[in-house]
Write a protein that holds these residues in place. Structure first.
Motif, PDB file in Angstrom:
ATOM      1  N   GLU A 161       0.829  -1.202   0.000  1.00 10.75           N
ATOM      2  CA  GLU A 161       0.000   0.000   0.000  1.00 10.75           C
ATOM      3  C   GLU A 161       0.864   1.253   0.000  1.00 10.75           C
ATOM      4  OE1 GLU A 161      -2.538  -0.514   3.409  1.00 10.75           O
ATOM      5  OE2 GLU A 161      -4.011  -1.704   2.294  1.00 10.75           O
ATOM      6  N   SER A 162       1.943   1.216   0.779  1.00  5.07           N
ATOM      7  CA  SER A 162       2.859   2.358   0.838  1.00  5.07           C
ATOM      8  C   SER A 162       3.534   2.561  -0.518  1.00  5.07           C
ATOM      9  CB  SER A 162       3.907   2.131   1.936  1.00  5.07           C
ATOM     10  OG  SER A 162       4.845   3.172   1.946  1.00  5.07           O
ATOM     11  N   ALA A 165       0.982   3.958  -2.879  1.00  6.29           N
ATOM     12  CA  ALA A 165       0.763   5.391  -2.608  1.00  6.29           C
ATOM     13  C   ALA A 165       1.901   6.209  -3.188  1.00  6.29           C
ATOM     14  CB  ALA A 165       0.616   5.636  -1.115  1.00  6.29           C
ATOM     15  N   ASP A 166       3.136   5.685  -3.017  1.00  4.60           N
ATOM     16  CA  ASP A 166       4.294   6.385  -3.579  1.00  4.60           C
ATOM     17  C   ASP A 166       4.178   6.462  -5.105  1.00  4.60           C
ATOM     18  OD1 ASP A 166       5.335   6.721  -1.048  1.00  4.60           O
ATOM     19  OD2 ASP A 166       6.801   5.074  -1.220  1.00  4.60           O
ATOM     20  N   GLU A 168       1.395   6.308  -6.879  1.00  4.02           N
ATOM     21  CA  GLU A 168       0.301   7.212  -7.227  1.00  4.02           C
ATOM     22  C   GLU A 168       0.743   8.660  -7.098  1.00  4.02           C
ATOM     23  OE1 GLU A 168      -2.954   6.032  -4.685  1.00  4.02           O
ATOM     24  OE2 GLU A 168      -3.538   4.405  -6.029  1.00  4.02           O
ATOM     25  N   LYS A 169       1.543   8.950  -6.064  1.00  2.00           N
ATOM     26  CA  LYS A 169       2.066  10.307  -5.880  1.00  2.00           C
ATOM     27  C   LYS A 169       2.999  10.661  -7.039  1.00  2.00           C
ATOM     28  CE  LYS A 169       4.568  13.048  -2.461  1.00  2.00           C
ATOM     29  NZ  LYS A 169       5.271  13.028  -1.194  1.00  2.00           N
TER      30      LYS A 169
END
Length: 185
Positions: A161-162, A165-166, A168-169
Protein backbone atom coordinates in the motif's frame (compact mmCIF):
# COMPACT_ATOMS: atom_id res chain seq x y z
CA UNK A 1 21.69 -38.14 48.75
CA UNK A 2 19.55 -41.16 49.53
CA UNK A 3 18.20 -42.78 46.44
CA UNK A 4 15.45 -45.30 46.56
CA UNK A 5 14.71 -47.71 43.74
CA UNK A 6 11.16 -48.23 42.62
CA UNK A 7 10.30 -51.54 41.10
CA UNK A 8 7.28 -51.88 38.88
CA UNK A 9 5.98 -55.39 38.53
CA UNK A 10 3.85 -56.47 35.60
CA UNK A 11 1.91 -59.71 35.80
CA UNK A 12 0.61 -61.20 32.57
CA UNK A 13 -2.28 -63.63 32.72
CA UNK A 14 -1.72 -64.26 29.01
CA UNK A 15 1.74 -63.05 28.14
CA UNK A 16 2.79 -61.56 24.78
CA UNK A 17 4.53 -63.79 22.24
CA UNK A 18 8.04 -62.51 23.01
CA UNK A 19 7.87 -64.06 26.50
CA UNK A 20 7.18 -67.49 25.02
CA UNK A 21 10.61 -67.50 23.43
CA UNK A 22 11.84 -68.19 27.00
CA UNK A 23 9.56 -71.05 28.11
CA UNK A 24 11.74 -71.94 31.11
CA UNK A 25 11.84 -68.40 32.54
CA UNK A 26 8.96 -66.69 34.32
CA UNK A 27 10.75 -63.70 35.82
CA UNK A 28 12.33 -61.08 33.60
CA UNK A 29 14.06 -58.13 35.27
CA UNK A 30 14.78 -54.96 33.37
CA UNK A 31 16.31 -51.60 34.18
CA UNK A 32 17.10 -48.53 32.17
CA UNK A 33 20.57 -47.94 30.79
CA UNK A 34 22.17 -45.44 28.46
CA UNK A 35 23.10 -46.16 24.86
CA UNK A 36 26.70 -45.20 25.59
CA UNK A 37 27.23 -47.66 28.42
CA UNK A 38 27.33 -44.90 31.04
CA UNK A 39 26.13 -46.40 34.30
CA UNK A 40 23.68 -44.24 36.21
CA UNK A 41 21.80 -45.42 39.25
CA UNK A 42 18.31 -44.73 37.94
CA UNK A 43 15.33 -45.00 40.23
CA UNK A 44 13.20 -47.47 38.37
CA UNK A 45 13.41 -51.17 37.64
CA UNK A 46 10.87 -53.45 36.02
CA UNK A 47 9.91 -57.04 36.68
CA UNK A 48 7.79 -58.90 34.14
CA UNK A 49 6.09 -62.09 35.27
CA UNK A 50 4.20 -64.12 32.67
CA UNK A 51 1.88 -66.17 34.88
CA UNK A 52 0.89 -68.49 32.02
CA UNK A 53 4.51 -69.58 31.63
CA UNK A 54 4.84 -69.88 35.42
CA UNK A 55 1.81 -72.19 35.54
CA UNK A 56 3.38 -74.44 32.89
CA UNK A 57 6.60 -74.66 34.92
CA UNK A 58 4.58 -75.16 38.12
CA UNK A 59 2.70 -78.15 36.70
CA UNK A 60 5.98 -79.77 35.67
CA UNK A 61 8.07 -78.94 38.73
CA UNK A 62 5.73 -78.10 41.61
CA UNK A 63 6.07 -75.45 44.29
CA UNK A 64 9.76 -75.18 45.16
CA UNK A 65 9.98 -72.02 47.27
CA UNK A 66 8.05 -69.12 48.76
CA UNK A 67 8.12 -67.16 45.49
CA UNK A 68 6.50 -70.11 43.72
CA UNK A 69 3.96 -70.26 46.54
CA UNK A 70 3.00 -66.60 46.12
CA UNK A 71 2.77 -66.87 42.36
CA UNK A 72 0.65 -70.00 42.77
CA UNK A 73 -1.62 -68.08 45.13
CA UNK A 74 -1.93 -65.25 42.58
CA UNK A 75 -2.46 -67.34 39.48
CA UNK A 76 -3.96 -70.76 40.20
CA UNK A 77 -7.60 -71.55 40.88
CA UNK A 78 -7.50 -75.35 40.57
CA UNK A 79 -8.69 -76.93 43.87
CA UNK A 80 -6.00 -79.63 43.92
CA UNK A 81 -3.22 -77.00 43.50
CA UNK A 82 -4.78 -74.83 46.22
CA UNK A 83 -4.86 -77.81 48.61
CA UNK A 84 -1.24 -78.58 47.72
CA UNK A 85 -0.27 -74.95 48.35
CA UNK A 86 -2.05 -74.84 51.72
CA UNK A 87 -0.48 -78.17 52.69
CA UNK A 88 3.04 -76.98 51.90
CA UNK A 89 2.53 -73.36 53.02
CA UNK A 90 -0.21 -73.23 55.69
CA UNK A 91 -0.12 -69.41 56.00
CA UNK A 92 -1.98 -69.19 52.67
CA UNK A 93 -5.01 -70.85 54.24
CA UNK A 94 -5.75 -67.59 56.06
CA UNK A 95 -5.61 -65.65 52.78
CA UNK A 96 -8.00 -68.04 51.06
CA UNK A 97 -10.37 -67.85 54.04
CA UNK A 98 -10.37 -64.04 53.85
CA UNK A 99 -11.09 -64.14 50.14
CA UNK A 100 -13.86 -66.68 50.72
CA UNK A 101 -15.46 -64.49 53.40
CA UNK A 102 -15.15 -61.45 51.22
CA UNK A 103 -16.86 -63.24 48.35
CA UNK A 104 -19.68 -64.37 50.64
CA UNK A 105 -20.34 -60.78 51.67
CA UNK A 106 -21.67 -59.45 48.36
CA UNK A 107 -22.20 -55.97 49.77
CA UNK A 108 -18.48 -55.65 50.52
CA UNK A 109 -17.62 -57.04 47.10
CA UNK A 110 -19.94 -54.55 45.41
CA UNK A 111 -18.47 -51.74 47.53
CA UNK A 112 -14.98 -52.83 46.49
CA UNK A 113 -15.97 -52.86 42.81
CA UNK A 114 -17.74 -49.53 43.23
CA UNK A 115 -14.55 -47.96 44.61
CA UNK A 116 -12.53 -49.49 41.79
CA UNK A 117 -15.00 -48.19 39.21
CA UNK A 118 -14.86 -44.72 40.76
CA UNK A 119 -11.08 -44.78 40.53
CA UNK A 120 -11.28 -46.06 36.97
CA UNK A 121 -13.76 -43.28 36.12
CA UNK A 122 -11.47 -40.70 37.73
CA UNK A 123 -8.51 -42.04 35.77
CA UNK A 124 -10.53 -42.08 32.55
CA UNK A 125 -11.68 -38.49 33.08
CA UNK A 126 -8.11 -37.40 33.82
CA UNK A 127 -6.88 -39.20 30.70
CA UNK A 128 -9.55 -37.49 28.61
CA UNK A 129 -8.66 -34.11 30.12
CA UNK A 130 -4.99 -34.72 29.35
CA UNK A 131 -5.84 -35.68 25.77
CA UNK A 132 -8.04 -32.59 25.35
CA UNK A 133 -5.28 -30.41 26.78
CA UNK A 134 -2.87 -31.82 24.19
CA UNK A 135 -5.37 -31.00 21.43
CA UNK A 136 -5.90 -27.49 22.84
CA UNK A 137 -2.14 -26.94 23.08
CA UNK A 138 -1.69 -28.11 19.47
CA UNK A 139 -4.52 -25.83 18.34
CA UNK A 140 -2.99 -22.89 20.23
CA UNK A 141 0.32 -23.56 18.50
CA UNK A 142 -1.43 -23.73 15.10
CA UNK A 143 -3.28 -20.48 15.84
CA UNK A 144 -0.03 -18.84 16.89
CA UNK A 145 1.62 -19.90 13.61
CA UNK A 146 -1.39 -18.70 11.62
CA UNK A 147 -1.29 -15.35 13.47
CA UNK A 148 2.39 -15.02 12.56
CA UNK A 149 1.53 -15.68 8.89
CA UNK A 150 -1.34 -13.17 9.02
CA UNK A 151 0.89 -10.56 10.69
CA UNK A 152 3.54 -11.10 8.02
CA UNK A 153 0.89 -10.76 5.30
CA UNK A 154 -0.45 -7.57 6.94
CA UNK A 155 3.06 -6.13 6.98
CA UNK A 156 3.54 -7.04 3.32
CA UNK A 157 0.15 -5.48 2.49
CA UNK A 158 1.18 -2.27 4.32
CA UNK A 159 4.42 -2.19 2.35
CA UNK A 160 2.52 -2.73 -0.92
CA UNK A 161 0.00 0.00 0.00
CA UNK A 162 2.86 2.36 0.84
CA UNK A 163 4.60 1.53 -2.45
CA UNK A 164 1.30 2.01 -4.31
CA UNK A 165 0.76 5.39 -2.61
CA UNK A 166 4.29 6.38 -3.58
CA UNK A 167 3.62 5.35 -7.21
CA UNK A 168 0.30 7.21 -7.23
CA UNK A 169 2.07 10.31 -5.88
CA UNK A 170 4.77 9.91 -8.54
CA UNK A 171 2.08 9.50 -11.25
CA UNK A 172 0.31 12.63 -9.98
CA UNK A 173 3.57 14.58 -10.06
CA UNK A 174 4.29 13.33 -13.60
CA UNK A 175 0.76 14.28 -14.67
CA UNK A 176 1.27 17.73 -13.15
CA UNK A 177 4.57 18.10 -15.01
CA UNK A 178 2.93 16.96 -18.23
CA UNK A 179 0.07 19.37 -17.71
CA UNK A 180 2.62 22.17 -17.06
CA UNK A 181 4.52 21.37 -20.25
CA UNK A 182 1.30 21.24 -22.28
CA UNK A 183 0.31 24.61 -20.85
CA UNK A 184 3.69 26.19 -21.86
CA UNK A 185 3.29 25.27 -25.50
Amino acid sequence: MISRKYTRSYFYEHSPAEFHRFPDQFIHRSSQKTDTGLEINLLQEYVFIPLDIFRGILHNGGIKNKLDAWLTFLSVDEPEMIVRLITEYPQFKVYYEEIYQLCRDTEKVMEMFSKELQELDRNTVQYMIDEMQEVIDAQKEDLSKQKEVIDAQKELLKQNESALADKEKEIAELKAQLAGKDGNK
